[in-house]
Design an enzyme around this catalytic site. Structure first.
Site, PDB file in Angstrom:
ATOM      1  N   HIS A  90       0.838  -1.193   0.000  1.00 32.85           N
ATOM      2  CA  HIS A  90       0.000   0.000   0.000  1.00 32.85           C
ATOM      3  C   HIS A  90       0.877   1.248   0.000  1.00 32.85           C
ATOM      4  CE1 HIS A  90      -4.012  -1.838   1.633  1.00 32.85           C
ATOM      5  NE2 HIS A  90      -3.470  -2.571   0.674  1.00 32.85           N
ATOM      6  N   GLU A  92       0.755   3.979   1.708  1.00 34.31           N
ATOM      7  CA  GLU A  92       1.153   4.469   3.027  1.00 34.31           C
ATOM      8  C   GLU A  92       2.358   3.698   3.569  1.00 34.31           C
ATOM      9  OE1 GLU A  92      -3.437   4.856   2.995  1.00 34.31           O
ATOM     10  OE2 GLU A  92      -1.890   3.579   2.121  1.00 34.31           O
ATOM     11  N   CYS A 120      -6.164   2.238   5.751  1.00 36.12           N
ATOM     12  CA  CYS A 120      -6.843   1.055   6.261  1.00 36.12           C
ATOM     13  C   CYS A 120      -6.231   0.681   7.613  1.00 36.12           C
ATOM     14  CB  CYS A 120      -6.726  -0.101   5.274  1.00 36.12           C
ATOM     15  SG  CYS A 120      -5.042  -0.742   5.082  1.00 36.12           S
ATOM     16  N   CYS A 123      -2.479  -0.214   7.512  1.00 36.99           N
ATOM     17  CA  CYS A 123      -1.560   0.914   7.383  1.00 36.99           C
ATOM     18  C   CYS A 123      -1.567   1.805   8.621  1.00 36.99           C
ATOM     19  CB  CYS A 123      -1.926   1.743   6.155  1.00 36.99           C
ATOM     20  SG  CYS A 123      -1.721   0.857   4.586  1.00 36.99           S
TER      21      CYS A 123
END
Length: 238
Positions: A90, A92, A120, A123
């Site tokens: 991801h 992040e 999410c 993260c």
């Protein structure tokens, strides 16, 4: 393969039950949401949103993150899930890892993370562990959000029980430049974006309960904050 994966994702979204946003009923022991979006916040978020647009050209979904400190960009990233065949890639997490390497330390205290979609739960915990001081996002994630759904970002019990390991909750600015961020998703695929919003996966306004219930107002990029009704009582501690 990416076309097949996206097709399966569309099918899952279409068949999935519609999400009911339960964030208003969640207890938040230490919610520090703010309407104080600075000029720098707007500039960095605009940069992040533009970065999310470039993710599409790389065959990824339009997710992006930017980490800055003292007004300077330290790291920025888009999702690399399809490229690396790795669901943990991801934006992040990539940005956090890059920032740690550049700054030469684990802690990211004093840094701000900007992301076009609410982080999410996966993260959000590294954001707490690294001590990122401020998190700014555009689009709410009622289904997977580490703030609006699971409250990893706002739970101060984590830092109380695990002091020295998990840092205190960051300041959160939600809904900044939301319409601009949503426009990128719409440009990517109008049909899929419509399904995503219809199913309640992304989008919507903010309401949280806690010591000071508050809601995001649809003004100036949706980051303005107003008090909720004074007759709303905080949820009791378990």
């Amino acid at each position: 393969m990416r076309a097949i994966e996206i097709a399966r994702w569309i099918g899952d979204l279409w068949l999935a039950p519609r999400v009911v946003d339960a964030s208003a009923n969640m207890r938040a022991s230490s919610i520090r949401i703010t309407s104080a979006a600075s000029v720098e916040d707007r500039e960095m978020m605009a940069r992040c949103i533009e970065l999310s647009r470039t993710a599409v050209s790389k065959g990824e979904l339009p997710f992006a993150s930017v980490i800055c400190k003292d007004g300077n960009v330290v790291a920025e990233a888009t999702n690399q899930v399809f490229r690396d065949h790795d669901v943990t890639r991801h934006a992040e997490l990539i940005a956090i890892s890059t920032a740690q390497q550049i700054l030469g330390r684990k802690r990211l205290t004093g840094c701000t993370l900007y992301t076009n979609v609410e982080p999410c739960a996966m993260c959000s915990l590294p954001l707490r562990e690294t001590g990122v001081s401020k998190v700014v996002f555009s689009i709410k994630s009622p289904l997977m959000g580490g703030y609006s759904r699971w409250n990893v970002l706002g739970d101060d019990q984590l830092s109380t029980v695990m002091a020295g390991y998990i840092r205190k909750p960051p300041v959160v600015v939600a809904g900044l430049l939301m319409q601009e961020a949503e426009a990128v998703w719409h440009e990517w695929n109008p049909l899929i974006w419509r399904i995503i919003k219809k199913r309640g996966v992304f989008g919507g306004h903010f309401h949280r309960s806690g010591d000071a219930p508050c809601a995001i107002d649809d003004v100036e990029g949706n980051e303005a904050l107003k008090p909720a009704s004074s007759n709303v009582e905080p949820a009791a501690s378990p």
